[in-house]
Design a protein around this motif. Structure first.
Motif, PDB file in Angstrom:
ATOM      1  N   VAL A 180      -5.401   2.202  13.408  1.00 39.45           N
ATOM      2  CA  VAL A 180      -6.774   1.827  13.043  1.00 39.45           C
ATOM      3  C   VAL A 180      -7.716   2.604  13.948  1.00 39.45           C
ATOM      4  N   ARG A 213     -11.575   2.242  10.084  1.00 39.44           N
ATOM      5  CA  ARG A 213     -10.631   2.776   9.090  1.00 39.44           C
ATOM      6  C   ARG A 213      -9.225   2.330   9.441  1.00 39.44           C
ATOM      7  N   ARG A 214      -8.411   2.141   8.420  1.00 37.94           N
ATOM      8  CA  ARG A 214      -6.971   2.005   8.583  1.00 37.94           C
ATOM      9  C   ARG A 214      -6.336   3.297   8.105  1.00 37.94           C
ATOM     10  N   SER A 250      -8.244  -5.926   9.580  1.00 35.58           N
ATOM     11  CA  SER A 250      -8.847  -5.313   8.392  1.00 35.58           C
ATOM     12  C   SER A 250     -10.087  -4.523   8.799  1.00 35.58           C
ATOM     13  N   GLU A 251     -10.507  -3.621   7.928  1.00 35.10           N
ATOM     14  CA  GLU A 251     -11.736  -2.875   8.185  1.00 35.10           C
ATOM     15  C   GLU A 251     -12.907  -3.846   8.320  1.00 35.10           C
TER      16      GLU A 251
END
Length: 606
Positions: free
Chosen positions: A432, A441-442, A472-473
């Motif tokens: 990440v 971002r992932r 998560s983003e």
């Protein structure tokens, strides 16, 4: 949490391969420069690590070499069947030069030009590997072309070649060493044992008398000839030439032995003006346990001298190697030694490198470091960098290393101090990208293989070994970071290991610092940064006609010299000392590429 962090820090090294470079065009279209070319497949995790990836099923390796039946302790690696034209045979430069008579020249780009009996072999930096603590190259095709037989005998690698006839002897002197040339009807294998050169060739009694008249006592031993070099001199230079096949022996002048102090080279006038005043260069032979070692020790008081200590590195990116004289020239270092450990294959650092308060490469495995502020005496100890990511629910997630070529299971962090790009180092990575404390971002394995640009205050958190990233983003994360010792707050830090002396006491704990038993027990050229609490010392130690000291011998010898604090740096072929632009120490006779160094540079305003 600290205990759990240490437990994770000793996790198993990953064995994945670097992934192919893909998708660089799309990244370039976004305004980023293209990432550097991918590294060669890695054959080990680094120098002195004592652990590495498993090789292919048809790979065999060992530590005993037979040269026409005569044993020689040396690392080797064979990939494929010996009779297979595609087989690879990796031998170290120490064996090629010191035993077989290869000539070697290092280029500024890290490549090597090798030659054996007139046959050239050009080896780019990308085609060099780490084997033990040495640089190794694949010489299978060259040996095969010259008729050398290769086979495995009881776990040892055997090299064989029919002994040729000695055709004639010639001698000359060209204003320097005495040169003796042996003309052969074909290439011959040779093996050197301290002051004796064993040549596998056929000769007669008249030729033995001629050799004796030239100062070489010749003793026939079956199909070989044992030549005793005069004065027990390991300073003799032995190499080969072709067309016709020749063995050349350059002998030092009469009375000049390996233990004689070398002549002072031409030095930068600025350094000459400091020697004997604010800077001391001690060169002598020292004894330990019946063995002799060549000592070079440069010392000064950093509080008053017009020179200051600083890290030497090759570029803004951490990937890459350079020659020590080039590093010294780049930073205008009047004195320079090689620095910490690195992965020679991936060309990445394996330990602490901190410059002006920035961690270019984070510490690993609680290994020894030296830390300093400009104009102050250095401090010594062991160091880890303890970092966690804290999520909005208060969960704490340990990070293993910061900006490091040391690949571990778990999460690690990379910033722009690592370089403008991060590229995957193992075959199973996700990440990440954190921007201003938020997951921006992932990234999956393909994206990491292509290369991810790093800039500003971004942090790339990379997960390896099947560890999942649960965020998560858009999710906020807070970083907590602190060194395990106040040494980590110093503006300049360089790591090595093991730590040898602290406050005058031997504190050698190599296993606790993650070094293998083989590394700890071997003799090798050594590079040490030290202090006697009054002066800073930059030290190299080499064996006289033999291997260098073990780490235990190094510790005891330095303690006897009055050294109070000492840190072992990278050694073996990496050991080097540059004085006033001239490399005066080459660990095993070859100028090997290194990752970083330590230099004494003119203090601003002095």
């Amino acid at each position: 949490m600290a205990k759990a962090f240490r437990s994770l820090l000793t996790a198993t090294l990953l064995a994945g391969q670097a992934l192919p470079l893909v998708g660089s065009t799309a990244l370039a279209q976004q305004g980023f420069p293209p990432p550097p070319p991918p590294p060669p497949p890695a054959s080990g995790m680094g120098m002195g690590m004592g652990s590495g990836r498993q090789g292919p099923a048809d790979m065999r390796q060992g530590r005993m070499l037979l040269i026409n039946g005569q044993p020689q302790r040396a690392d080797w690696r064979l990939v494929g069947a010996p009779a297979n034209p595609e087989a690879q045979l990796w031998l170290t430069l120490e064996v090629l030069q010191g035993q077989l008579g290869f000539r070697s020249e290092s280029r500024s780009d890290g490549s090597l030009d090798l030659e054996w009996y007139g046959r050239p072999l050009k080896v780019p930096a990308s085609a060099q590997r780490s084997l033990g603590d040495e640089v190794a190259v694949d010489v299978a095709s060259l040996l095969r072309d010259l008729g050398v037989g290769v086979e495995i005998l009881s776990g040892s690698l055997s090299l064989s070649l029919p002994p040729p006839r000695l055709q004639q002897l010639r001698a000359s002197r060209t204003g320097g060493p005495r040169r003796i040339v042996l003309d052969l009807e074909a290439p011959a294998l040779m093996r050197r044992d301290d002051s004796t050169l064993n040549l596998d060739l056929r000769s007669d009694s008249d030729q033995a008398r001629q050799l004796a008249a030239l100062g070489l006592v010749a003793r026939p031993q079956g199909s070989s000839l044992a030549l005793s070099l005069p004065n027990g001199s390991s300073a003799a230079r032995v190499f080969t030439l072709g067309t016709p096949a020749r063995v050349v022996i350059d002998l030092p002048d009469s009375g000049d032995t390996a233990a004689k102090e070398p002549e002072t080279p031409t030095l930068d006038p600025r350094l000459q003006g400091l020697l004997g005043r604010s800077l001391t260069w001690d060169r002598r032979i020292v004894a330990m346990g019946g063995r002799s070692f060549r000592l070079n020790a440069v010392s000064l008081d950093p509080r008053t001298a017009p020179l200051e200590l600083r890290p030497l590195r090759s570029s803004q990116a951490m990937e890459g190697l350079n020659l020590l004289p080039n590093l010294a020239r780049r930073w205008d270092a009047l004195v320079a030694i090689n620095g910490g450990f690195f992965n020679r294959v991936r060309r990445l650092p394996l330990g602490a490198l901190r410059e002006q308060g920035r961690w270019l490469s984070g510490p690993i495995l609680n290994r020894g470091v030296v830390a300093w502020e400009p104009g102050q005496m250095p401090r010594f100890g062991r160091l880890m960098l303890q970092e966690w990511l804290i999520d909005s629910q208060g969960g704490r997630w340990p990070l293993m290393v910061l900006n490091s070529g040391y690949v571990m299971q778990g999460m690690s962090r990379y910033t722009a101090d690592w370089g403008p790009w991060y590229r995957a180092m193992s075959g199973n990575e996700t990440a990440v990208l954190l921007r201003q404390g938020v997951v921006a971002r992932r990234l999956d394995g393909d994206q990491l293989a292509a290369g991810v640009p790093l800039g500003g205050d971004d942090s790339l958190v990379v997960a390896r070994g099947g560890v999942s990233l649960p965020w998560s983003e858009g999710e906020p994360l807070r970083l907590e970071s602190r060194p395990s010792d106040p040494l980590g707050w110093a503006p300049n830090v360089i790591g090595g290991g093991p730590l040898l002396l602290q406050n005058g006491q031997v504190v050698l704990q190599g296993a606790a610092e993650g070094f293998s038993s083989a590394f700890l027990g071997q003799g090798a050229p050594r590079t040490v940064v030290a202090s006697d609490e009054r002066r800073l010392l930059l030290i190299t130690l080499q064996g006289v006609g033999q291997e260098g000291p073990t780490l235990s011998e190094t510790s005891q010898l330095l303690q006897q010299m009055g050294v109070r604090n000492a840190l072992n740096l990278d050694g073996g072929s990496s050991t080097g000392l540059v004085m006033g632009g001239t490399q005066t120490v080459k660990g095993r006779g070859v100028t090997a590429a290194i990752h970083n160094g330590l230099g004494l540079v003119p203090r601003q305003g002095s």
